[in-house]
Design an enzyme around this catalytic site. Sequence first.
Site, mmCIF file in Angstrom:
data_model
loop_
_atom_site.group_PDB
_atom_site.id
_atom_site.type_symbol
_atom_site.label_atom_id
_atom_site.label_comp_id
_atom_site.label_asym_id
_atom_site.label_seq_id
_atom_site.Cartn_x
_atom_site.Cartn_y
_atom_site.Cartn_z
ATOM 1 N N LEU A 85 -52.511 -7.579 -0.461
ATOM 2 C CA LEU A 85 -51.557 -8.524 0.104
ATOM 3 C C LEU A 85 -51.583 -8.433 1.622
ATOM 4 C CD1 LEU A 85 -48.406 -8.042 -2.182
ATOM 5 C CD2 LEU A 85 -50.187 -9.789 -2.381
ATOM 6 N N ASP A 86 -51.353 -9.578 2.286
ATOM 7 C CA ASP A 86 -51.182 -9.569 3.734
ATOM 8 C C ASP A 86 -50.018 -8.673 4.114
ATOM 9 O OD1 ASP A 86 -53.234 -11.398 3.921
ATOM 10 O OD2 ASP A 86 -51.922 -13.137 4.137
ATOM 11 N N ARG A 87 -50.021 -8.214 5.337
ATOM 12 C CA ARG A 87 -48.979 -7.304 5.824
ATOM 13 C C ARG A 87 -47.580 -7.861 5.573
ATOM 14 N NH1 ARG A 87 -45.937 -7.299 10.440
ATOM 15 N NH2 ARG A 87 -45.151 -5.259 11.171
#
Length: 291
Positions: free
Chosen positions: A133-135
């Site tokens: 997942l993106d940050r």
Amino acid sequence: MQFTFVNHSQSALPIKRFLSGQGISHRLYNQLKQLPQNFVVNDQLVSAEQLVQPQDQVKITLPVEADDPQVATSNQPLTILFEDQNWLVLDKPAYLASVPGPNNPTDTVVNRVKGHLKQEHSANLVPHIITRLDRDTQGLMLIAKHRLANSWANQQLTQRSLKKFYYALVAGDVKEKHGLIEQPIGRLPQQIAHQVLPTGQMAKTEFWVLQHFSQATLVKVQLHTGRTHQIRVHFAYLGHPLIGDHLYGGPMDLGFKHQALQAYYLEFMDDFAQQKRQFQLPERLVQSYSN
């Protein structure tokens, strides 16, 4: 860590071909060959050229993935929803990166999982991120705890049998109740943001409208491909960027300082337990939305 497979076919097969049929990737097979205790057929150590006869039992030993001193250990907390000797399922908060990078080499999901594995006295200390997942994206993440789990999970990703659903709060009023976005995604040199480009990789995003607000729409999203920033890019392309997504032009004054995106559903086949694993989180974007 040892695993045993049985040749249930009616044919004699070379070990490499037999193990490939069990989900052993080419890379993992080459790693297995490096251990002197591989391969064991019917309790007898044999060479890699041995034919596996019908009903033969083949035992393999996975190489230990020991501590990499270049990967920092973090003892910050994790929200663990499920764990056994093969898998970890986490609920990742926003603002926590998945993997170490130049801006944060010491406290990411990888660093925290490594710390957790050390506390368990695990022999394998290399987390394999399956659903990254993106940050700033929150929600479910699947992590494999050893090479075989990683190999099997990545095959499910390739075959599109591992299912992921997201909630997204997007800007504006999405008129379609159901839509399918099929546009290639790429990135121009020297740019951070991705975009729809004719030269990009084909990407497919499906969505369903769940709820309308005065300035936003809540949608359920399914990824049929796994491109970088895919949901964010596709909805920006439609003219409905995610709330709080400054990189793709989303409004920043509706309650979010990060993209309003939640990975809420995960489904995969656990071949070790011979059962399907399903995980679901409650929707939690709307509570942060400010009209």
